[in-house]
Design a protein around this motif. Sequence first.
Motif, PDB file in Angstrom:
ATOM      1  N   TYR A  65     -21.392   7.161   2.654  1.00  0.00           N
ATOM      2  CA  TYR A  65     -19.953   7.063   2.889  1.00  0.00           C
ATOM      3  C   TYR A  65     -19.223   6.339   1.756  1.00  0.00           C
ATOM      4  O   TYR A  65     -19.686   5.308   1.252  1.00  0.00           O
ATOM      5  N   CYS A  66     -18.055   6.903   1.411  1.00  0.00           N
ATOM      6  CA  CYS A  66     -17.111   6.254   0.503  1.00  0.00           C
ATOM      7  C   CYS A  66     -15.753   6.310   1.189  1.00  0.00           C
ATOM      8  O   CYS A  66     -15.377   7.354   1.752  1.00  0.00           O
ATOM      9  N   ILE A  67     -14.979   5.215   1.193  1.00  0.00           N
ATOM     10  CA  ILE A  67     -13.718   5.176   1.936  1.00  0.00           C
ATOM     11  C   ILE A  67     -12.544   4.797   1.039  1.00  0.00           C
ATOM     12  O   ILE A  67     -12.707   4.188  -0.011  1.00  0.00           O
ATOM     13  N   ASN A  68     -11.363   5.162   1.521  1.00  0.00           N
ATOM     14  CA  ASN A  68     -10.103   4.743   0.908  1.00  0.00           C
ATOM     15  C   ASN A  68      -9.669   3.468   1.621  1.00  0.00           C
ATOM     16  O   ASN A  68      -9.352   3.494   2.811  1.00  0.00           O
ATOM     17  N   THR A  69      -9.678   2.335   0.933  1.00  0.00           N
ATOM     18  CA  THR A  69      -9.365   1.056   1.573  1.00  0.00           C
ATOM     19  C   THR A  69      -7.943   1.016   2.127  1.00  0.00           C
ATOM     20  O   THR A  69      -7.639   0.205   2.996  1.00  0.00           O
ATOM     21  N   ALA A  70      -7.078   1.893   1.642  1.00  0.00           N
ATOM     22  CA  ALA A  70      -5.700   1.933   2.145  1.00  0.00           C
ATOM     23  C   ALA A  70      -5.640   2.453   3.575  1.00  0.00           C
ATOM     24  O   ALA A  70      -4.624   2.285   4.253  1.00  0.00           O
ATOM     25  N   HIS A  71      -6.714   3.097   4.043  1.00  0.00           N
ATOM     26  CA  HIS A  71      -6.697   3.687   5.383  1.00  0.00           C
ATOM     27  C   HIS A  71      -7.643   2.983   6.348  1.00  0.00           C
ATOM     28  O   HIS A  71      -8.051   3.549   7.363  1.00  0.00           O
ATOM     29  N   ILE A  72      -7.998   1.728   6.038  1.00  0.00           N
ATOM     30  CA  ILE A  72      -8.800   0.943   6.981  1.00  0.00           C
ATOM     31  C   ILE A  72      -7.886   0.423   8.085  1.00  0.00           C
ATOM     32  O   ILE A  72      -6.849  -0.176   7.820  1.00  0.00           O
TER      33      ILE A  72
ATOM     34  N   LYS B 231      -4.265  10.735   0.325  1.00  0.00           N
ATOM     35  CA  LYS B 231      -4.388  11.222   1.704  1.00  0.00           C
ATOM     36  C   LYS B 231      -5.838  11.433   2.120  1.00  0.00           C
ATOM     37  O   LYS B 231      -6.112  11.913   3.220  1.00  0.00           O
ATOM     38  N   ILE B 232      -6.759  11.091   1.247  1.00  0.00           N
ATOM     39  CA  ILE B 232      -8.179  11.147   1.602  1.00  0.00           C
ATOM     40  C   ILE B 232      -8.550   9.856   2.335  1.00  0.00           C
ATOM     41  O   ILE B 232      -8.313   8.762   1.833  1.00  0.00           O
ATOM     42  N   TYR B 233      -9.091   9.996   3.540  1.00  0.00           N
ATOM     43  CA  TYR B 233      -9.497   8.828   4.329  1.00  0.00           C
ATOM     44  C   TYR B 233     -10.903   8.373   3.939  1.00  0.00           C
ATOM     45  O   TYR B 233     -11.118   7.216   3.616  1.00  0.00           O
ATOM     46  N   CYS B 234     -11.854   9.304   4.021  1.00  0.00           N
ATOM     47  CA  CYS B 234     -13.219   8.946   3.662  1.00  0.00           C
ATOM     48  C   CYS B 234     -13.976  10.180   3.195  1.00  0.00           C
ATOM     49  O   CYS B 234     -13.541  11.319   3.445  1.00  0.00           O
ATOM     50  N   VAL B 235     -15.095   9.946   2.518  1.00  0.00           N
ATOM     51  CA  VAL B 235     -15.942  11.020   2.007  1.00  0.00           C
ATOM     52  C   VAL B 235     -17.359  10.756   2.519  1.00  0.00           C
ATOM     53  O   VAL B 235     -17.887   9.656   2.343  1.00  0.00           O
ATOM     54  N   GLU B 236     -17.946  11.786   3.146  1.00  0.00           N
ATOM     55  CA  GLU B 236     -19.293  11.638   3.720  1.00  0.00           C
ATOM     56  C   GLU B 236     -20.253  12.594   3.022  1.00  0.00           C
ATOM     57  O   GLU B 236     -19.979  13.785   2.888  1.00  0.00           O
ATOM     58  N   SER B 237     -21.390  12.074   2.575  1.00  0.00           N
ATOM     59  CA  SER B 237     -22.393  12.884   1.906  1.00  0.00           C
ATOM     60  C   SER B 237     -23.268  13.598   2.934  1.00  0.00           C
ATOM     61  O   SER B 237     -23.777  12.977   3.861  1.00  0.00           O
ATOM     62  N   GLN B 238     -23.402  14.911   2.763  1.00  0.00           N
ATOM     63  CA  GLN B 238     -24.276  15.710   3.621  1.00  0.00           C
ATOM     64  C   GLN B 238     -25.177  16.567   2.735  1.00  0.00           C
ATOM     65  O   GLN B 238     -24.903  17.737   2.488  1.00  0.00           O
ATOM     66  N   ASN B 239     -26.236  15.935   2.223  1.00  0.00           N
ATOM     67  CA  ASN B 239     -27.152  16.579   1.276  1.00  0.00           C
ATOM     68  C   ASN B 239     -26.399  17.080   0.047  1.00  0.00           C
ATOM     69  O   ASN B 239     -25.829  16.306  -0.688  1.00  0.00           O
ATOM     70  N   ARG B 240     -26.328  18.397  -0.147  1.00  0.00           N
ATOM     71  CA  ARG B 240     -25.678  18.931  -1.360  1.00  0.00           C
ATOM     72  C   ARG B 240     -24.162  19.069  -1.201  1.00  0.00           C
ATOM     73  O   ARG B 240     -23.489  19.545  -2.107  1.00  0.00           O
TER      74      ARG B 240
ATOM     75  N   LEU C 294       0.831  -1.207   0.000  1.00  0.00           N
ATOM     76  CA  LEU C 294       0.000   0.000   0.000  1.00  0.00           C
ATOM     77  C   LEU C 294       0.863   1.255   0.000  1.00  0.00           C
ATOM     78  O   LEU C 294       0.574   2.234  -0.676  1.00  0.00           O
ATOM     79  N   GLU C 295       1.949   1.226   0.802  1.00  0.00           N
ATOM     80  CA  GLU C 295       2.853   2.376   0.849  1.00  0.00           C
ATOM     81  C   GLU C 295       3.525   2.581  -0.501  1.00  0.00           C
ATOM     82  O   GLU C 295       3.746   3.709  -0.948  1.00  0.00           O
ATOM     83  N   ASN C 296       3.899   1.423  -1.139  1.00  0.00           N
ATOM     84  CA  ASN C 296       4.564   1.524  -2.447  1.00  0.00           C
ATOM     85  C   ASN C 296       3.641   2.068  -3.525  1.00  0.00           C
ATOM     86  O   ASN C 296       4.079   2.695  -4.493  1.00  0.00           O
ATOM     87  N   LEU C 297       2.331   1.773  -3.332  1.00  0.00           N
ATOM     88  CA  LEU C 297       1.369   2.260  -4.327  1.00  0.00           C
ATOM     89  C   LEU C 297       1.180   3.766  -4.249  1.00  0.00           C
ATOM     90  O   LEU C 297       0.687   4.390  -5.181  1.00  0.00           O
ATOM     91  N   ARG C 298       1.528   4.348  -3.102  1.00  0.00           N
ATOM     92  CA  ARG C 298       1.335   5.787  -2.927  1.00  0.00           C
ATOM     93  C   ARG C 298       2.435   6.573  -3.605  1.00  0.00           C
ATOM     94  O   ARG C 298       3.608   6.380  -3.321  1.00  0.00           O
TER      95      ARG C 298
END
Length: 615
Positions: free
Chosen positions: A574-581, A527-536, A503-507
């Motif tokens: 929610y959408c997540i970066n699997t590299a940061h689980i 460096k994005i961990y997760c994305v959370e939807s809050q309406n608009r 995972l580190e090598n992929l970065r």
Amino acid sequence: MSHIYSKTFPKFLSVNTVKYILLIAGISYFSPEIIAQAGGPANVYPKEVKLQIDSLRAVLSTNAHDTSKAFAYVGLAELLYVADIDILKNLCEKAKSIAELNLKKTSLTAAERTAFKTALAGAFNNIGYVYDIKGSISKALENYHHALKLQQEIGAKEGIASSLNSIAYLYVNQGDSTRALEYYHKSLKIEEALGSKQRMATSLTNIGAIYGDQNDISLALEYYHRSLKMYEEIGYKEGMASSLNNIGVIYSGEGDSTLALEYYNKAVAIKEGLGDKKGVAHSLNSIGHMYKSHGNNARALLYYNKSLKIREQIDDRQGIAVSLTNIGEISLEQGEVSESKVMAKKSLELAKVLGSPAIIRNASKLLSEVLKEEDNYEEALKMHELYIMMRDSVLNQEIKNATLKQEAQFQIAQGEAKIKLLDKEKQIIAARVTYQRNLAIGAGFGVLVLILFLWRLSINNARLKLGARTLEASNKTIGMQKDQAEAHLTNLQDENTNLEEKLENLREPGNNILTMNSSGLRLDVDKIYCVESQNRYLLITYHADRIESIYERTSLKDFIQQLPTNFVQIHRSYCINTAHIKSRVSKYKLIMKDDQLLPISQSYVDDLDKALKQV
């Protein structure tokens, strides 16, 4: 959606017990003269309850035996507490003093000692209930355990089951589901021995609710259906409604709206027949949640408003705060910003008075989104900070619960291993005993018998040697299994290390730069961990030098299309970066490396599993 737990005030004395107290005190249960002398309370109690109160007061005004007085204080407390919860504690403290003083005497008969211990257990139980209601958890536990110990000493099985239930429910409210399950199962075992179907059904409901909150669907449904069947057998409608509603919650969460509605409507019909307005409001709110989760906001709003109307009629403040937030969220989605703001502010004010982190979290999040729509970013930021603080408070407790569950599973595994070792030791001891017995029998026989004995002994020795070889082979097999398991664990750890290295090598910072449309910010996607939807809006959790929250005005669907394949959607929000689980807590929950505990929806489980296999 939450599951309904069954909890009522654990009344210690029955009407028959009250009559017995009055009988041994030499007082008539329905004596009008005594009622006139005692004066009695205001006319706020039913006639029979008023007669009990007046008669118990008369016991305290006579030269009755101390056992009668101790029971009378407990009984009176349990009748008067509805007017003032502090009366329950104050009167039970008096009963406690009488019982403890008498139990120091060495001249008590066995019957008197049992009577005082029974009264003292009731006092401790009721005092614990008061502390429980007021939020003094350590004091509540202390008193509940004192009551439990006394009831165990006198063998009062119903009292033991009641105390176990009280302790379990307290652990539920503290989020310690492992201990709650332990005490509920202990209580259930006693209730089964007593044949008390109503108590058994209550414990089954509460165990099902814990499994429901843990997303263990099959176990939750099993216990709910068992409790429903038992409630139906005894015709206890309040319990039937509770079980029906909880089954509806399960099917709603699984996306089966047809079955969910069937059970919800059955629950509402029973609650309406009982006049249980709070229960009706809860079920209507659950139906609203179901429609919202399926995108039918019009139907959701209809049921949310029905629920709110009832909650306002009965002044259910916690329910009102929840309903206001629910309606406010839909209003914002429909572009009714002013209406949503009114709802959010009212909900937040109530939530602060109630001191509920979960409701404050939801209301402050809604208000933050409303203020952003009004371009009031300074106030929106304040509300967002409050939301983050309350969210972390709730999540930290959930993480703690998940850790406790894992520890419990480890302890169970250890216990099973110890049992297997003990079984092996018993087999060895049994073989030695058999050998010694055979040796002793041959000591008194003559030469001929001795020859026969030696012949048999040789056979036994051969068998023992065979048993020893078998045992040795078994131990070697176990040792090999242990070595293989340890080797497998080492391999897993090595694979995990290799995975982290991959995972580190992929970065490759700089190669995956994404430019935000609304703000112009350039973000390193890795460096994005997760994305959370809050309406608009989207709330992006980004870790550069420190963890930051970044807003982007776009939809989650459009944003995901710009992300690489190591991002996966785990929930409609929610959408997540699997590299940061950090870890997978359960099938429906995971923890990110910034310690966020995120939900996994049933419909996205397969997508996540597939994505993790490709990492």
